[in-house]
Design an enzyme around this catalytic site. Structure first.
Site, PDB file in Angstrom:
ATOM      1  N   ASP A  60      44.091  27.761  34.073  1.00 34.24           N
ATOM      2  CA  ASP A  60      42.811  27.646  34.778  1.00 34.24           C
ATOM      3  C   ASP A  60      41.683  27.870  33.777  1.00 34.24           C
ATOM      4  O   ASP A  60      41.889  28.398  32.695  1.00 34.24           O
ATOM      5  CB  ASP A  60      42.711  28.673  35.908  1.00 34.24           C
ATOM      6  CG  ASP A  60      41.431  28.504  36.722  1.00 34.24           C
ATOM      7  OD1 ASP A  60      41.163  27.384  37.173  1.00 34.24           O
ATOM      8  OD2 ASP A  60      40.697  29.489  36.890  1.00 34.24           O
ATOM      9  N   SER A  61      40.482  27.485  34.176  1.00 37.01           N
ATOM     10  CA  SER A  61      39.332  27.717  33.305  1.00 37.01           C
ATOM     11  C   SER A  61      38.955  29.197  33.233  1.00 37.01           C
ATOM     12  O   SER A  61      38.264  29.609  32.321  1.00 37.01           O
ATOM     13  CB  SER A  61      38.135  26.910  33.800  1.00 37.01           C
ATOM     14  OG  SER A  61      37.831  27.256  35.132  1.00 37.01           O
TER      15      SER A  61
ATOM     16  N   GLY B 135      33.574  23.251  35.859  1.00 37.29           N
ATOM     17  CA  GLY B 135      33.029  22.475  36.982  1.00 37.29           C
ATOM     18  C   GLY B 135      31.738  21.743  36.679  1.00 37.29           C
ATOM     19  O   GLY B 135      31.413  20.756  37.327  1.00 37.29           O
TER      20      GLY B 135
ATOM     21  N   CYS C 222      43.437  24.705  37.900  1.00 35.05           N
ATOM     22  CA  CYS C 222      42.014  24.383  37.887  1.00 35.05           C
ATOM     23  C   CYS C 222      41.790  23.028  38.559  1.00 35.05           C
ATOM     24  O   CYS C 222      42.339  22.017  38.130  1.00 35.05           O
ATOM     25  CB  CYS C 222      41.540  24.327  36.433  1.00 35.05           C
ATOM     26  SG  CYS C 222      39.830  23.850  36.244  1.00 35.05           S
ATOM     27  N   ASN C 223      40.988  23.023  39.619  1.00 36.44           N
ATOM     28  CA  ASN C 223      40.714  21.777  40.327  1.00 36.44           C
ATOM     29  C   ASN C 223      40.055  20.753  39.431  1.00 36.44           C
ATOM     30  O   ASN C 223      40.415  19.573  39.452  1.00 36.44           O
ATOM     31  CB  ASN C 223      39.797  22.036  41.529  1.00 36.44           C
ATOM     32  CG  ASN C 223      40.545  22.577  42.710  1.00 36.44           C
ATOM     33  OD1 ASN C 223      41.009  21.826  43.545  1.00 36.44           O
ATOM     34  ND2 ASN C 223      40.686  23.880  42.783  1.00 36.44           N
ATOM     35  N   THR C 224      39.076  21.193  38.658  1.00 32.86           N
ATOM     36  CA  THR C 224      38.339  20.258  37.819  1.00 32.86           C
ATOM     37  C   THR C 224      39.276  19.621  36.792  1.00 32.86           C
ATOM     38  O   THR C 224      39.265  18.405  36.582  1.00 32.86           O
ATOM     39  CB  THR C 224      37.175  20.983  37.124  1.00 32.86           C
ATOM     40  OG1 THR C 224      36.403  21.667  38.111  1.00 32.86           O
ATOM     41  CG2 THR C 224      36.284  20.017  36.390  1.00 32.86           C
TER      42      THR C 224
ATOM     43  N   GLU D 233      33.081  35.834  42.157  1.00 32.31           N
ATOM     44  CA  GLU D 233      33.231  36.599  40.916  1.00 32.31           C
ATOM     45  C   GLU D 233      32.480  37.925  40.983  1.00 32.31           C
ATOM     46  O   GLU D 233      32.858  38.897  40.341  1.00 32.31           O
ATOM     47  CB  GLU D 233      32.756  35.776  39.712  1.00 32.31           C
ATOM     48  CG  GLU D 233      33.578  34.516  39.550  1.00 32.31           C
ATOM     49  CD  GLU D 233      33.884  34.150  38.113  1.00 32.31           C
ATOM     50  OE1 GLU D 233      33.269  34.716  37.194  1.00 32.31           O
ATOM     51  OE2 GLU D 233      34.755  33.288  37.916  1.00 32.31           O
TER      52      GLU D 233
ATOM     53  N   CYS E 226      38.463  24.381  45.420  1.00 31.33           N
ATOM     54  CA  CYS E 226      38.161  25.125  44.199  1.00 31.33           C
ATOM     55  C   CYS E 226      38.927  26.434  44.307  1.00 31.33           C
ATOM     56  O   CYS E 226      38.966  27.045  45.373  1.00 31.33           O
ATOM     57  CB  CYS E 226      36.663  25.388  44.073  1.00 31.33           C
ATOM     58  SG  CYS E 226      36.229  26.594  42.788  1.00 31.33           S
TER      59      CYS E 226
ATOM     60  N   HIS F 282      38.292  29.311  43.518  1.00 31.39           N
ATOM     61  CA  HIS F 282      37.542  30.495  43.931  1.00 31.39           C
ATOM     62  C   HIS F 282      37.386  30.589  45.448  1.00 31.39           C
ATOM     63  O   HIS F 282      37.099  31.647  45.977  1.00 31.39           O
ATOM     64  CB  HIS F 282      36.130  30.481  43.330  1.00 31.39           C
ATOM     65  CG  HIS F 282      36.083  30.848  41.885  1.00 31.39           C
ATOM     66  ND1 HIS F 282      36.503  30.016  40.894  1.00 31.39           N
ATOM     67  CD2 HIS F 282      35.656  31.978  41.262  1.00 31.39           C
ATOM     68  CE1 HIS F 282      36.328  30.600  39.727  1.00 31.39           C
ATOM     69  NE2 HIS F 282      35.820  31.796  39.914  1.00 31.39           N
TER      70      HIS F 282
END
Lengths: 267, 267
Positions: free
Chosen positions: B6-7, B39, B69-71, B149, B185, B187
């Site tokens: 993931d990012s 993103g 990571c979706n992006t 976050e 996403c 998050h």
């Protein structure tokens, strides 16, 4: 040419103040959009990025470099000054700290900044150097960055976030509350109205974009480097996503930015 | 060993679902915290970063790689699959799209995601491939990342932001509103309660972390690669700021993370 460096679009608030203060100067602005945000990164990483950006900007033939990024100013100013030893390099921390130390009657000063700036302690130290009696409260307020970038700078959400960050220090402290608040992140002038609504009319708000612009003008005049006349000019550089830079940046600069106006560069 | 990429910390919601679904497996999680967020970056940049991360994780001896990571899933899955040709590489878009296409009675499906994921159109295309009659509404909701976050996942601010993003589509549309909402996403499962409060009890919410974990288990079983017994295990890697990764990540993983548990690596 005056170079202005930031991690992204936030420094455009500093550029806007510089354009107002020094309309005859030519500016080149670099937003390191490929690697933002700096505020959550380690000091080592931010230092490395700032040196690369300063090096790239120096190639445009500068007479002065403004580090508009608070996080980079806080951790990398000495290293960048050492690297560009022939140029004046001006950060945003010292001008903001100077203005806050002068503005505060009681010496109780709050600094709103990113996590990285708060953790590094640069504002706290810069204020205490000028005013050892000061009580400095540094508060990380990262949500304001996202709100400003999303165009939610005012309105009920921004005000709720401002109360979330500030009420414990300002509303609850009563007579012992700070009388001065430093906007220690380039994004925060965008949410100044929401912050003002949360802290009330009596608190002095120090906008480090404006104080930095006045500081740059004074430094150029003192060094005999100020441009006497001319039309000025502006080049905008970004390390990634120029379309987003143009779209979001227009709100920060308060004028339209054409997508093709933003040049993509590699660091 | 199963690699999870993931990012940043967001993919820990996917890791949490994987640990629950596959408790006997060993995992190595890499958060590219030096270069987040993905993103807002261009597809080229995200693709380059994803390939570097996949290469690094492959060095740990993987039997499967999960692009949490979706992006990165949206823009780099084919390139990473081509690079790691011997491994199953599973993204988060296809499982989420499949679950949404199956869950929606009306075919009106909303996808909440980052700007990059929305712009890339991967969810929209993946849903329409499965269900050509669907009407897909993709909404960028970047503030949720900052809220999650910062630990402001629920409460009045998160609910106000949820209403800001969702009311025009859900409250104003009335009978024509979507009946299914994809959390596109990593998050967003953190702010699911605020999203639920905004859209009401009738809307089906598809959590792509959970659907991805079930998809990984199915893929491992089908390939005969699932771990039959054992205690499992977890290594956590980050490219910057391991202290922040541990502090913020603990909320996402719902268990304490020791700072020394997070290994710093360079990509």
């Amino acid at each position: 040419m005056i170079g202005v460096f930031d991690s992204g679009v936030g420094g455009l608030t500093v550029l806007k103040a510089l354009l107002r203060e020094l309309p005859a100067e030519r500016f080149v602005y670099l937003g390191d959009t490929a690697r933002l945000p700096y505020g959550t990164k380690s000091a080592e990483t931010v230092g490395r990025y700032a040196l690369q950006a300063a090096e790239a900007l120096a190639g445009y033939g500068l007479k002065c470099l403004v580090m508009a990024c608070n996080t980079a100013s806080a951790v990398a100013l000495p290293a960048v000054r050492a690297q560009l030893s022939t140029l004046p390099v001006i950060g945003v921390i010292e001008p903001g700290a100077e203005a806050a130390a002068a503005a505060s009657p009681s010496g109780r000063i709050a600094v709103l900044a990113t996590e990285g700036t708060v953790r590094g302690g640069a504002y706290q130290q810069a204020i205490l150097r000028r005013r050892p009696d000061a009580q400095v409260y540094a508060l990380p307020a990262p949500l304001f960055v996202a709100l400003a970038e999303e165009g939610l700078s005012d309105g009920p959400i921004a005000e709720a976030v401002a109360h979330h960050y500030l009420d414990a220090l300002f509303a609850a402290a009563g007579a012992g509350a700070p009388d001065t608040l430093v906007l220690g992140c380039t994004h925060f002038p965008m949410v100044a109205a929401a912050i003002r609504a949360a802290v009330g009319p009596a608190v002095r708000i120090v906008d480090s974009a404006e104080t930095t612009a006045r500081h740059v003008r004074a430094a150029l005049c003192q060094a005999g480097l100020a441009q006497a006349g001319g039309q000025g000019g502006l080049r905008l550089l970004a390390t990634d996503a120029p379309e987003r830079f143009a779209r979001i940046g227009a709100r920060f600069l308060e004028r339209p930015i054409g997508e093709r106006e933003v040049e993509l560069i590699d660091l």
